[in-house]
Write a protein that holds these residues in place. Sequence first.
Motif, PDB file in Angstrom:
ATOM      1  N   VAL A  30       0.852  -1.186   0.000  1.00  0.00           N
ATOM      2  CA  VAL A  30       0.000   0.000   0.000  1.00  0.00           C
ATOM      3  C   VAL A  30       0.888   1.236   0.000  1.00  0.00           C
ATOM      4  N   ALA A  31       0.631   2.126  -0.962  1.00  0.00           N
ATOM      5  CA  ALA A  31       1.361   3.392  -1.051  1.00  0.00           C
ATOM      6  C   ALA A  31       0.375   4.534  -0.821  1.00  0.00           C
ATOM      7  N   LEU A  32       0.522   5.222   0.347  1.00  0.00           N
ATOM      8  CA  LEU A  32      -0.304   6.401   0.639  1.00  0.00           C
ATOM      9  C   LEU A  32       0.352   7.593  -0.021  1.00  0.00           C
ATOM     10  N   ASN A  33      -0.170   7.991  -1.160  1.00  0.00           N
ATOM     11  CA  ASN A  33       0.458   9.012  -2.002  1.00  0.00           C
ATOM     12  C   ASN A  33      -0.027  10.416  -1.632  1.00  0.00           C
ATOM     13  N   LYS A  34       0.783  11.408  -2.071  1.00  0.00           N
ATOM     14  CA  LYS A  34       0.499  12.843  -1.920  1.00  0.00           C
ATOM     15  C   LYS A  34       0.638  13.309  -0.465  1.00  0.00           C
ATOM     16  N   VAL A  35       1.632  12.737   0.236  1.00  0.00           N
ATOM     17  CA  VAL A  35       1.876  13.219   1.599  1.00  0.00           C
ATOM     18  C   VAL A  35       2.597  14.563   1.604  1.00  0.00           C
ATOM     19  N   ASP A  36       3.015  15.029   0.427  1.00  0.00           N
ATOM     20  CA  ASP A  36       3.610  16.355   0.351  1.00  0.00           C
ATOM     21  C   ASP A  36       2.564  17.446   0.535  1.00  0.00           C
ATOM     22  N   VAL A  37       1.294  17.113   0.399  1.00  0.00           N
ATOM     23  CA  VAL A  37       0.202  18.047   0.658  1.00  0.00           C
ATOM     24  C   VAL A  37      -0.120  17.988   2.155  1.00  0.00           C
ATOM     25  N   PRO A  38      -0.256  19.122   2.841  1.00  0.00           N
ATOM     26  CA  PRO A  38      -0.500  19.091   4.302  1.00  0.00           C
ATOM     27  C   PRO A  38      -1.682  18.231   4.704  1.00  0.00           C
ATOM     28  N   ASP A  39      -2.818  18.388   4.050  1.00  0.00           N
ATOM     29  CA  ASP A  39      -3.975  17.565   4.406  1.00  0.00           C
ATOM     30  C   ASP A  39      -3.709  16.101   4.129  1.00  0.00           C
ATOM     31  N   GLY A  40      -2.945  15.836   3.082  1.00  0.00           N
ATOM     32  CA  GLY A  40      -2.648  14.449   2.735  1.00  0.00           C
ATOM     33  C   GLY A  40      -1.803  13.761   3.791  1.00  0.00           C
ATOM     34  N   ARG A  41      -0.829  14.453   4.350  1.00  0.00           N
ATOM     35  CA  ARG A  41       0.000  13.845   5.378  1.00  0.00           C
ATOM     36  C   ARG A  41      -0.826  13.545   6.624  1.00  0.00           C
ATOM     37  N   GLY A  42      -1.731  14.468   6.963  1.00  0.00           N
ATOM     38  CA  GLY A  42      -2.564  14.251   8.144  1.00  0.00           C
ATOM     39  C   GLY A  42      -3.471  13.042   7.983  1.00  0.00           C
ATOM     40  N   ILE A  43      -4.072  12.882   6.830  1.00  0.00           N
ATOM     41  CA  ILE A  43      -4.943  11.727   6.615  1.00  0.00           C
ATOM     42  C   ILE A  43      -4.126  10.445   6.609  1.00  0.00           C
ATOM     43  N   ALA A  44      -2.921  10.474   6.026  1.00  0.00           N
ATOM     44  CA  ALA A  44      -2.070   9.284   6.009  1.00  0.00           C
ATOM     45  C   ALA A  44      -1.727   8.834   7.418  1.00  0.00           C
ATOM     46  N   GLU A  45      -1.440   9.794   8.303  1.00  0.00           N
ATOM     47  CA  GLU A  45      -1.112   9.435   9.683  1.00  0.00           C
ATOM     48  C   GLU A  45      -2.310   8.839  10.410  1.00  0.00           C
TER      49      GLU A  45
END
Length: 520
Positions: free
Chosen positions: A281-296
């Motif tokens: 599983v690759a959680l992509n677009k963690v460079d976007v602030p909201d994306g990193r928060g959802i990934a965590e």
Amino acid sequence: MAVPTFVDRVVLSVSAGRGGNGVASVHREKFKPLGGPDGGNGGPGGSVILRVDPDVTTLLDYHHSPRRKAEHGGHGAGDRRNGAHGADLVLPVPAGTVVKQRNGEVIADLVTPGAELVVAQGGRGGLGNASLASKTRKAPGFALLGEPGDELEVVLELKVVADVGLVGYPSAGKSSLIASISRARPKIADYPFTTLVPNLGVVTAGETVFTVADVPGLIEGAAEGRGLGHDFLRHIERCAAIVHVLDTATLEPGRNPVDDLDVIEDELRRYGGLEDRPRLVALNKVDVPDGRGIAELVVEELRERGLRVFEISAVSGEGTRELVYAMAEIVSEARRAKAAEIPARIVVRPKAVDDDGFTVKRTGAGWRVQGTKPERWVRQTDFSNDEAVGYLADRLNRLGVETRLLQLGAEEGDAVLIGPTDDAVVFDFRPGIDAGAENLSRRGEDDRFHEQRPAAARRREIQEHLPERGEGETRADVARRIDQPEVYGPTSFEIGSEDDPDAKPAASFDDDWLEDDPGE
């Protein structure tokens, strides 16, 4: 109308070449009035061959030209000259091409570069009368026709040969990821279904080199045809691993990475055959602030399912190195397992002793004879030549067709059909009779070499009467006496017997005639 640049499924109509006809010819040369048969054989027709070419990546050529034909074989000629061979037609296909019949049955799976498949066999050339001559059939007056080549429609499906497949929703960043970890340059845009065809990229991780396939996006309901459907999932059937690329920064309301994963897994399950593939599983677009928060928020939940999860950014490259080495680890293990596989034992089953190569069934139209040999012999027969028909009857009789028909209860006059259902040749069943041009004693052979000819019988009859000839009597006198015994009589007789012409009683005279005789 847009012109396609990538085609992964076509219906190809192929026609092999027809074999050339044999020829019936007699050798002609000065001072050799009976030179014997010298008709040559027809040449075989060309075959249609599929060959894997590493430089070909699509089936586009066959989308534009779906009908392909090989060359016909040349006809035979006199002086034992055989016809030319028809040239084979070689069609290049990409590695990973699966050849199927129209009903879905797989004919072959072409993966190895240089692998070939004869998809349509060329027809055999007909034999000339020189090849048909034997000690009992010294001068055949017929030749065999060439066989038609195979004609069929096959389905070519391309399954990309890749080690890792990327799956996910449209715009999840699959194309961006493959562009980040390889030198592939797929089309990238900020709208769904940017990728309409699979993209391949070559990735290097240490000493391991493998390929990654980016397939078009899946959405819920793809099994019912929504979006691009399941058509492109065939390209990940050969993959050793599947990587779920999940969008952590989607703008669509109501979506989250966990639900996206469940939807994609459900579509893969409904497609079937991919349950045993390892998942990443690759959680992509963690460079976007909201994306990193959802990934965590979701990473621990996914790991609790037993999945290896990587937080990555295809744009900045964050986390892609770890993902690439995880892919390489799975690919290496799959390759080692494949190399260690023991090849399946090949079981050779002998041909059944009672398998005579044909079947006979009773139908409403008559007795139907089916089999490779009978049907091929019918195709080779020139029915305008009685001797050729007799030769066919003799071959069928030696094969046992007549015996089988009699065993099944066939009666004289019944219809016998040989050949395909839609193009069968119909015969009237005549058991135990001669066939051919002049009522041949053995069907298919020249009866003149066996029958007692009139001249030979005449010579034998004269020879038998030669011991009875008288002194000075010639052979011609014996022949005349045989033809007209009442004129020439026997050559010897006993004096005073009935055969003695001088012993015949004198003619009696009428007394009244004597009284009126003027000489008295």
